[in-house]
Design a protein around this motif. Structure first.
Motif, PDB file in Angstrom:
ATOM      1  N   UNK A   1       6.936   3.422   6.823  1.00  0.00           N
ATOM      2  CA  UNK A   1       7.755   2.996   6.480  1.00  0.00           C
ATOM      3  C   UNK A   1       9.250   3.326   7.388  1.00  0.00           C
ATOM      4  N   UNK A   2       8.868   3.992   8.327  1.00  0.00           N
ATOM      5  CA  UNK A   2       9.787   4.566   9.225  1.00  0.00           C
ATOM      6  C   UNK A   2      10.097   3.004  10.184  1.00  0.00           C
ATOM      7  N   UNK A   3       8.723   2.689  10.722  1.00  0.00           N
ATOM      8  CA  UNK A   3       9.387   1.239  10.957  1.00  0.00           C
ATOM      9  C   UNK A   3       9.669   0.116  10.667  1.00  0.00           C
ATOM     10  N   UNK A   4       9.429  -0.091   9.170  1.00  0.00           N
ATOM     11  CA  UNK A   4      10.139  -0.894   8.629  1.00  0.00           C
ATOM     12  C   UNK A   4       8.900  -1.668   8.134  1.00  0.00           C
ATOM     13  N   UNK A   5       8.015  -0.862   8.192  1.00  0.00           N
ATOM     14  CA  UNK A   5       6.407  -1.796   7.537  1.00  0.00           C
ATOM     15  C   UNK A   5       5.966  -1.122   5.723  1.00  0.00           C
ATOM     16  N   UNK A   6       4.823  -2.066   5.457  1.00  0.00           N
ATOM     17  CA  UNK A   6       4.589  -1.264   4.847  1.00  0.00           C
ATOM     18  C   UNK A   6       2.972  -1.383   4.018  1.00  0.00           C
ATOM     19  N   UNK A   7       2.340   0.160   3.494  1.00  0.00           N
ATOM     20  CA  UNK A   7       0.559   0.128   2.934  1.00  0.00           C
ATOM     21  C   UNK A   7       0.873  -0.541   1.550  1.00  0.00           C
ATOM     22  N   UNK A   8      -0.072  -1.330   2.411  1.00  0.00           N
ATOM     23  CA  UNK A   8      -0.917  -2.005   1.146  1.00  0.00           C
ATOM     24  C   UNK A   8      -2.201  -1.799   0.979  1.00  0.00           C
ATOM     25  N   UNK A   9      -2.989  -1.375  -0.709  1.00  0.00           N
ATOM     26  CA  UNK A   9      -4.500  -0.738  -0.772  1.00  0.00           C
ATOM     27  C   UNK A   9      -4.754  -2.095  -1.760  1.00  0.00           C
ATOM     28  N   UNK A  10      -6.324  -2.528  -1.330  1.00  0.00           N
ATOM     29  CA  UNK A  10      -6.980  -2.970  -2.011  1.00  0.00           C
ATOM     30  C   UNK A  10      -8.157  -2.748  -2.135  1.00  0.00           C
ATOM     31  N   UNK A  11      -8.817  -2.246  -3.502  1.00  0.00           N
ATOM     32  CA  UNK A  11      -9.556  -1.349  -3.213  1.00  0.00           C
ATOM     33  C   UNK A  11     -10.420  -1.835  -4.356  1.00  0.00           C
ATOM     34  N   UNK A  12     -12.462  -1.639  -4.766  1.00  0.00           N
ATOM     35  CA  UNK A  12     -12.311  -2.272  -5.799  1.00  0.00           C
ATOM     36  C   UNK A  12     -13.757  -1.375  -6.002  1.00  0.00           C
ATOM     37  N   UNK A  13     -14.063  -0.843  -7.166  1.00  0.00           N
ATOM     38  CA  UNK A  13     -14.965   0.531  -7.248  1.00  0.00           C
ATOM     39  C   UNK A  13     -16.357  -0.019  -6.693  1.00  0.00           C
ATOM     40  N   UNK A  14     -17.297   0.840  -6.368  1.00  0.00           N
ATOM     41  CA  UNK A  14     -18.528   1.007  -5.828  1.00  0.00           C
ATOM     42  C   UNK A  14     -18.311  -0.050  -3.964  1.00  0.00           C
ATOM     43  N   UNK A  15     -17.445  -0.687  -4.216  1.00  0.00           N
ATOM     44  CA  UNK A  15     -17.339  -2.132  -3.104  1.00  0.00           C
ATOM     45  C   UNK A  15     -16.867  -1.261  -1.231  1.00  0.00           C
ATOM     46  N   UNK A  16     -16.093  -1.096  -1.774  1.00  0.00           N
ATOM     47  CA  UNK A  16     -14.734  -0.636  -0.566  1.00  0.00           C
ATOM     48  C   UNK A  16     -13.625  -0.280  -1.108  1.00  0.00           C
ATOM     49  N   UNK A  17     -13.215   0.416   0.208  1.00  0.00           N
ATOM     50  CA  UNK A  17     -10.872   0.203  -0.217  1.00  0.00           C
ATOM     51  C   UNK A  17     -10.971   0.066   1.396  1.00  0.00           C
ATOM     52  N   UNK A  18      -9.538  -0.961   1.093  1.00  0.00           N
ATOM     53  CA  UNK A  18      -8.814  -1.753   2.417  1.00  0.00           C
ATOM     54  C   UNK A  18      -7.610  -1.014   2.395  1.00  0.00           C
ATOM     55  N   UNK A  19      -7.580  -0.994   3.876  1.00  0.00           N
ATOM     56  CA  UNK A  19      -5.660  -0.307   3.953  1.00  0.00           C
ATOM     57  C   UNK A  19      -5.261  -0.991   4.351  1.00  0.00           C
ATOM     58  N   UNK A  20      -4.424  -2.048   3.953  1.00  0.00           N
ATOM     59  CA  UNK A  20      -3.807  -2.811   4.939  1.00  0.00           C
ATOM     60  C   UNK A  20      -1.898  -2.462   5.377  1.00  0.00           C
ATOM     61  N   UNK A  21      -2.310  -2.526   6.738  1.00  0.00           N
ATOM     62  CA  UNK A  21      -0.645  -2.076   7.175  1.00  0.00           C
ATOM     63  C   UNK A  21      -0.100  -3.065   7.671  1.00  0.00           C
ATOM     64  N   UNK A  22       1.670  -3.407   7.310  1.00  0.00           N
ATOM     65  CA  UNK A  22       1.609  -4.454   7.707  1.00  0.00           C
ATOM     66  C   UNK A  22       3.094  -4.612   8.522  1.00  0.00           C
ATOM     67  N   UNK A  23       3.325  -4.377  10.377  1.00  0.00           N
ATOM     68  CA  UNK A  23       4.688  -3.886  10.197  1.00  0.00           C
ATOM     69  C   UNK A  23       5.678  -4.920  11.616  1.00  0.00           C
ATOM     70  N   UNK A  24       6.383  -4.845  11.295  1.00  0.00           N
ATOM     71  CA  UNK A  24       7.093  -5.822  12.352  1.00  0.00           C
ATOM     72  C   UNK A  24       6.704  -6.157  13.917  1.00  0.00           C
ATOM     73  N   UNK A  25       6.614  -7.066  14.132  1.00  0.00           N
ATOM     74  CA  UNK A  25       6.023  -7.390  15.337  1.00  0.00           C
ATOM     75  C   UNK A  25       6.940  -6.355  17.040  1.00  0.00           C
TER      76      UNK A  25
END
Lengths: 592, 163
Positions: free
Chosen positions: A427-451
């Motif tokens: 967040x200090x880099x003006x970015x955000x973290x998204x979480x996509x998860x499905x029980x039993x299948x796995x989790x994805x952390x998506x970090x979105x940052x300015x270039x």
């Protein structure tokens, strides 16, 4: 020590850092493919070079240790020893030690190191599991973890790997320049296919030069000024009237734009090195937890601003370690029952998407259980039992400070700090973290940052005669308040009734501690609604002038302490204007 | 403070006028002199802080020491800004006129005027007084003039940077 000696020593250390940057990758490749002669040759040459130069400039301890390492590597090269996971662990330990020494010497040219334990260990090394164990008990302070399970030394190694790159960074503060992005796409395996390069050690540096970040920044400053001067020139009547002049200035503008883009791109560095470190983290964490996990890296050639990269290291370490520890199921039988490979898989992927850098850390583990997370948070006192949360909000609970699903604190995790660090840094880099998860299948952390942190998209607003820049990412919407929607109260000041919401309405001039020169009617002003923080509020400005990409310039040290300003930007007419942090301004003025 | 004016050979200073008085800063700390630029005002700053200016892509703070020292500016003066680089800071100082480069040797100093004679706290950024025939020139420490009591910003900013 005279200046000359100092200079050659520092020169050597720079060179050593560069040479060492690829070694860890070599070892890890070797572990996967022990028959890879090319890699071991490469390492042997590296150790040999390092030994020679270290002794030449007077780093005797480093020279002595690399000499031992060279002897050790020779045995693998000749086939006396066979490469196994255990031997790679020892070799990685040596690699870490060399890195620690180089980093230490960088800070203090007179630094002393104790390598006796490690030297004894590699001298006594026998490529047999039981013998290796004997060797490791002889030198308990540097014992390898692979045979003993989790240990303090192990964690230290993980930490060292995580911070190894961070230590020299502030010292050198240098960007690697790549003549073309294609050069960065060369991966280690690709180089192996050229045995012709044998005997010609480290040919790559010829095509790259190291330039200090400061010089690059100066260049960017001057180019920015050139763009402004070009704009001024184009607006001159003499230029507009004269066809030849107009054409030339137009051409000049094109070239200037090219130069500007190019100079900005000099700050960009590939993610490769940071991603390679993650391979090591996975290897060490999975060994420490006795949980087989494999990592696949996609897109390590993607480039990112040097400053972003520096701040990205820590959050990535936490995310990757978290994926190994929490993401992948502890029970392998469970994985097989669920129809998955008993070995855990983690994907680390980077790509550009609509002007942002996206980094995904994906695991094929058990996924996040919203209900369990909620219960845990109530138990830890982070939320109250009555609080209603959506599944998505429950997932985000893992970022709360002090939150941990582990009942016991282990060396790897459990203190509930790591994920908090991830969110704060991103967040200090003006970015955000998204979480996509499905029980039993796995989790994805998506970090979105300015270039880049050097340029932002800004909304330029006017308050009296002054212009200010508000980062677009902080603006939710802007509107001219319809008549009757602004209510004035004595206690709370002005309130804007916007659809279902009632938002505090603050005047920019009063936020800046000024009296408006020409008080205006609310109906003639524009309300900017900010989207930062938990409580949105709106700010009245006189006018919105436009929306531009602006280059952020830091304020001088003498005024940097004033809160509420993210820096300045030089606008089209060459005058600096302040970049506002509205929520910070409101906070310091005690109104939000 | 003493080592400032204890030198064996002469040292060069740039002299400039603030109102009717003459001041000087070490020539080596002067980066350049520019015509009075357009500045952008900075909120929450004391009145002598004129604003920030753009010096070929670099953003620099500009201060008016005249208003800090309560010196009346000359009515017909041609304002200029002296860009001083000292102690890691780069600051522009508004002056009425740029007068000359001065060679100062130790015998030019009037040491009794510097430390003891100064009214309390008021001239903490005057590091020396020197006399050249009938000219009296005050030597300034620009960094100190910015870190006085009414501008304790440096300490705040260093705290923020450490965080």
């Amino acid at each position: 020590m005279d200046d000359f000696e100092k200079e050659i020593k520092q020169g050597f250390l720079e060179e050593a850092t560069e040479l060492l940057s690829g070694t860890e990758q070599c070892f890890l490749t070797l572990e996967r493919d022990p028959s890879n002669k090319g890699e071991i040759e490469k390492l042997f040459r590296l150790a040999h070079n390092l030994k020679g130069s270290a002794k030449a400039v007077g780093f005797d301890e480093l020279g002595a240790f690399t000499h031992e390492l060279e002897t050790f590597l020779l045995k693998f090269k000749n086939g006396t020893f066979e490469l196994t996971a255990a031997s790679v662990t020892v070799l990685l330990e040596c690699n870490d030690h060399v890195n620690v020494m180089v980093a230490g010497l960088k800070e203090n040219l007179e630094a002393k190191f104790d390598s006796t334990a490690l030297i004894a260990k590699i001298q006594a090394y026998v490529p047999d599991a039981s013998a290796a164990m004997v060797a490791s008990t002889e030198t308990p302070e540097a014992a390898p973890a692979a045979v003993e399970g989790p240990s303090a030394a192990d964690i230290a190694a993980i930490e060292a790997a995580a911070h190894g790159g961070d230590v020299p960074a502030p010292v050198s503060n240098v960007v690697e320049m790549h003549p073309a992005p294609a050069a960065a796409a060369h991966t280690a395996p690709a180089e192996d296919k050229k045995p012709a390069a044998k005997g010609k050690p480290a040919a790559a540096p010829d095509e790259q030069i190291r330039v200090s970040l400061q010089r690059v920044e100066k260049l960017i400053n001057y180019v920015g000024e050139m763009v402004i001067l070009q704009t001024v020139l184009r607006a001159q009547p003499a230029v507009i009237e004269n066809g030849f002049l107009r054409k030339t200035v137009h051409q000049l503008g094109k070239v200037t734009k090219e130069v500007q883009d190019l100079s900005m791109s000099l700050r960009m560095v590939p993610l490769k090195q940071t991603f390679q470190k993650m391979q090591r983290i996975v290897r060490d964490t999975s060994a420490a937890l006795n949980k087989p996990v494999e990592i696949e890296i996609i897109g390590d050639h993607v480039e990112v601003d040097k400053t972003v990269l520096e701040q990205l290291g820590d959050p990535l370490v936490h995310l990757v370690r978290n994926a190994v520890d929490h993401g992948i199921e502890n029970d392998q039988v469970k994985r097989v029952d669920a129809g998955k490979d008993p070995k855990g898989h983690i994907w680390l992927k980077a790509y550009h998407q609509s002007g942002f850098l996206v980094i995904e850390v994906k695991d094929d583990g058990g996924g996040l259980d919203a209900q369990k997370l909620r219960n845990k948070a109530i138990e830890k006192g982070i939320i109250t039992a009555s609080k209603v949360l959506s599944d998505k909000e429950c997932h985000h609970l893992i970022f709360a400070p002090g939150f941990s699903t582990k009942t016991e604190v282990t060396e790897v995790s459990g203190r509930g700090v790591g994920m908090d660090v991830v969110r704060t840094n991103i967040e200090s880099m003006q970015g955000e973290v998204e979480i996509h998860t499905e029980l039993g299948k796995g989790t994805t952390f998506k970090v979105i940052l300015p270039l880049t942190l050097a340029i932002i998209d800004g909304m330029i607003v006017r308050s009296d005669e002054d212009r200010f820049v508000i980062p677009i990412s902080h603006v939710r919407e802007s509107l001219r308040p319809p008549p009757g929607t602004v209510k004035s109260t004595k206690e709370l000041g002005e309130i804007l009734l916007l659809r279902g919401e009632s938002l505090p309405l603050l005047r920019l001039s009063s936020l800046l501690g000024r009296k408006p020169k020409q008080p205006k009617n609310v109906d003639d002003m524009i309300a900017v609604v900010t989207s930062v923080g938990d409580r949105p509020f709106s700010v009245l400005v006189d006018d919105i002038i436009g929306q531009h990409e602006v280059v952020i310039k830091q304020l001088g040290d003498e005024i940097r302490g004033i809160r509420g300003f993210a820096g300045t930007a030089i606008l089209g007419d060459g005058r600096p204007s302040l970049i506002l942090e509205l929520s910070e301004l409101a906070k310091t003025r005690g109104v939000a | 403070m003493n080592q400032q004016h204890q030198f064996e050979t002469s040292q060069r200073y740039l002299c400039f006028g603030l109102g009717a008085e003459e001041f000087a800063v070490p020539l080596l700390t002067v980066r350049e002199v520019v015509a009075m630029p357009e500045t952008t005002a900075m909120p929450f700053m004391p009145s002598y802080f004129v604003g920030i200016m753009n010096l070929r892509g670099m953003v620099i703070s500009v201060v008016d020491l005249r208003s800090k020292m309560q010196i009346k500016p000359k009515a017909d003066s041609e304002n200029a800004v002296v860009i001083v680089e000292d102690g890691g800071l780069t600051v522009g100082v508004v002056v009425d006129s740029v007068n000359s480069v001065l060679n100062v040797t130790e015998k030019d100093f009037a040491p009794n005027l510097t430390d003891d004679a100064a009214p309390k706290g008021k001239q903490s950024f005057v590091t020396g007084v020197c006399r050249k025939e009938d000219r009296l020139i005050l030597l300034l420490d620009i960094v100190k003039s910015l870190t006085g009591d009414d501008m304790s910003i440096i300490s705040r900013s260093s705290g923020k940077k450490a965080a």
